[in-house]
Scaffold this motif. Structure first.
Motif, PDB file in Angstrom:
ATOM      1  N   SER A 138      32.681  19.620  35.306  1.00 29.32           N
ATOM      2  CA  SER A 138      33.994  19.282  35.854  1.00 29.32           C
ATOM      3  C   SER A 138      34.265  20.210  37.038  1.00 29.32           C
ATOM      4  CB  SER A 138      35.073  19.471  34.788  1.00 29.32           C
ATOM      5  OG  SER A 138      36.346  19.594  35.372  1.00 29.32           O
ATOM      6  N   ARG A 139      34.532  19.623  38.187  1.00 29.72           N
ATOM      7  CA  ARG A 139      34.842  20.443  39.360  1.00 29.72           C
ATOM      8  C   ARG A 139      36.060  21.328  39.092  1.00 29.72           C
ATOM      9  NH1 ARG A 139      31.833  18.491  43.688  1.00 29.72           N
ATOM     10  NH2 ARG A 139      31.124  16.324  43.473  1.00 29.72           N
ATOM     11  N   ASP A 143      36.456  25.455  39.201  1.00 32.64           N
ATOM     12  CA  ASP A 143      37.187  25.720  40.443  1.00 32.64           C
ATOM     13  C   ASP A 143      37.091  27.191  40.841  1.00 32.64           C
ATOM     14  OD1 ASP A 143      38.896  25.107  42.646  1.00 32.64           O
ATOM     15  OD2 ASP A 143      40.583  25.946  41.517  1.00 32.64           O
ATOM     16  N   GLY A 144      36.642  27.421  42.076  1.00 35.13           N
ATOM     17  CA  GLY A 144      36.542  28.779  42.598  1.00 35.13           C
ATOM     18  C   GLY A 144      35.299  29.524  42.189  1.00 35.13           C
ATOM     19  N   LEU A 145      34.448  28.920  41.353  1.00 35.08           N
ATOM     20  CA  LEU A 145      33.259  29.610  40.849  1.00 35.08           C
ATOM     21  C   LEU A 145      31.961  29.085  41.439  1.00 35.08           C
ATOM     22  CD1 LEU A 145      34.158  29.841  37.045  1.00 35.08           C
ATOM     23  CD2 LEU A 145      34.552  31.537  38.839  1.00 35.08           C
ATOM     24  N   GLN A 156      24.849  33.032  34.035  1.00 33.80           N
ATOM     25  CA  GLN A 156      25.650  34.044  34.715  1.00 33.80           C
ATOM     26  C   GLN A 156      27.130  33.676  34.741  1.00 33.80           C
ATOM     27  OE1 GLN A 156      24.161  36.974  35.945  1.00 33.80           O
ATOM     28  NE2 GLN A 156      26.312  37.620  35.972  1.00 33.80           N
ATOM     29  N   VAL A 157      27.441  32.430  35.104  1.00 27.32           N
ATOM     30  CA  VAL A 157      28.844  32.047  35.225  1.00 27.32           C
ATOM     31  C   VAL A 157      29.527  31.991  33.859  1.00 27.32           C
ATOM     32  CG1 VAL A 157      28.537  29.519  35.153  1.00 27.32           C
ATOM     33  CG2 VAL A 157      30.440  30.494  36.442  1.00 27.32           C
ATOM     34  N   PRO A 162      34.044  34.188  30.199  1.00 28.98           N
ATOM     35  CA  PRO A 162      34.137  33.616  28.844  1.00 28.98           C
ATOM     36  C   PRO A 162      35.515  33.044  28.536  1.00 28.98           C
ATOM     37  CG  PRO A 162      34.125  36.019  28.775  1.00 28.98           C
ATOM     38  CD  PRO A 162      33.781  35.635  30.177  1.00 28.98           C
ATOM     39  N   GLU A 163      36.552  33.638  29.099  1.00 26.46           N
ATOM     40  CA  GLU A 163      37.900  33.145  28.802  1.00 26.46           C
ATOM     41  C   GLU A 163      38.118  31.746  29.350  1.00 26.46           C
ATOM     42  OE1 GLU A 163      37.725  34.435  32.830  1.00 26.46           O
ATOM     43  OE2 GLU A 163      37.124  35.502  31.010  1.00 26.46           O
ATOM     44  N   ARG A 164      37.441  31.400  30.435  1.00 27.34           N
ATOM     45  CA  ARG A 164      37.615  30.077  31.020  1.00 27.34           C
ATOM     46  C   ARG A 164      36.841  29.011  30.246  1.00 27.34           C
ATOM     47  NH1 ARG A 164      37.094  28.122  37.293  1.00 27.34           N
ATOM     48  NH2 ARG A 164      38.491  29.910  37.531  1.00 27.34           N
TER      49      ARG A 164
END
Length: 341
Positions: A138-139, A143-145, A156-157, A162-164
């Protein structure tokens, strides 16, 4: 003429005892005097155009089309000797197990001879499609990553945010899904990164599924930010025109699933099974699979155009993880990594 098996007429016509294996859908196409029974993991709606075209050439043949998940398909043939004339499954390892254990009939034809060597095993197992296994993101969720293009980037991301992504990453459950087990074991064979990814996912309360379609729906309704190891053609068909969802073919390697067909020894009309298989492998059948069903045709040229595409090899190496001891060991390790307390 098409009708689902819900009527007394259909029940009388089949006059067979109910199958012990679990089915998802059972449909009869046509009302001709001759019957072919096909067992498949492919949704009825996807295969309907192929069946209609086959019947246009063979108007006296009615097609009984039964859909089940890949483990139930395997059980139907291996454990119950169910009377099906053709079996089509996305679980290459289970199909190989059936063929290797003597549950498949031999078949030779011009259509089979035209297949690349990597698309068939001996004269018993035949690839009818080649389907990339992808990630769907999902874009908005990223978002922003930036969207990950490799497994290392995905690790890595997820690790950094983790909270996202907590509760918003989905993948197959290899315990319940034959295709999911195939993809997970092939990941492990291809790269150690898959275990790092499994461990990172495990810290994020991942959502586990038995079907690509459910993961795609979860992306569409915002439940997931990422779905990992999704059957690509299903995603591309469902998400065409969706401004938020993006299908990603990992650049480190993209597995290519070969959906395979087998003519079971338990079938009552094996010649019809051979005929239907040859239709699927014909130019007309391959074109319909690609254009009407949305399942990519067998094409060495298309694979050559994608350097990251790695067809899952159709050979006895698939049997390694089918072995009960190896399966238990792999699933224990996978569960320890992914299903964390």
């Amino acid at each position: 003429m098409r009708f689902t098996i819900l009527s007394a007429l259909a029940a009388l016509w089949l006059s067979a005892p109910a199958a012990a294996f679990e089915i998802e859908e059972e449909t009869i196409f046509g009302d001709g005097p001759v019957l072919i029974s096909v067992l498949s993991t492919t949704d009825t709606g996807v295969f309907a155009p192929l069946i209609a075209a086959y019947q246009a050439q063979n108007p006296d043949v009615s097609v009984r089309y039964v859909v089940a998940n890949s483990q139930e398909v395997y059980r139907a043939i291996h454990d119950e000797a169910a009377a099906f004339d053709l079996v089509i499954s996305s679980a290459m390892d289970l199909q190989m197990k059936l063929a290797n254990d003597g549950f498949g009939r031999a078949h030779d034809s011009d259509a089979v001879a035209a297949l690349p060597r990597w698309a068939r095993w001996r004269d018993q197992l035949f690839a009818v499609t080649q389907e990339p296994v992808v990630m769907v993101a999902s874009r908005a969720g990223f978002d922003g990553l930036g969207l990950p293009q490799t497994r290392a980037e995905l690790v890595q991301v997820l690790r950094d945010h983790p909270e996202r992504f907590a509760g918003r990453v989905g993948t197959y459950d290899p315990v319940r899904s034959g295709a999911g087990y195939l993809f997970a074991t092939q990941d492990a064979r291809q790269s150690d990164t898959s275990w790092r990814l499994a461990e990172v996912m495990g810290r994020l309360d991942p959502q586990l599924y038995t079907a690509s379609s459910d993961m795609i729906t979860a992306i569409q309704n915002g439940e997931l930010a990422l779905a990992y190891n999704v059957v690509g053609p299903y995603a591309q068909a469902r998400l065409a025109g969706d401004p938020d969802a993006v299908v990603i073919l990992p650049e480190d390697f993209t597995h290519v699933l070969l959906r395979t067909a087998l003519i079971p020894t338990s079938g009552e009309a094996p010649d019809l099974g051979r005929q239907f298989l040859d239709f699927l492998l014909s130019e007309a059948g391959q074109q319909l699979l690609s254009e009407a069903a949305g399942l990519p045709r067998i094409s060495a040229a298309d694979l050559a155009d994608g350097p990251a595409l790695r067809p899952i090899r159709l050979d006895p190496g698939l049997l390694v993880f089918v072995d009960p001891i190896m399966r238990r060991r792999f699933l224990d390790e996978w569960t320890a990594a992914v299903v964390q307390p």
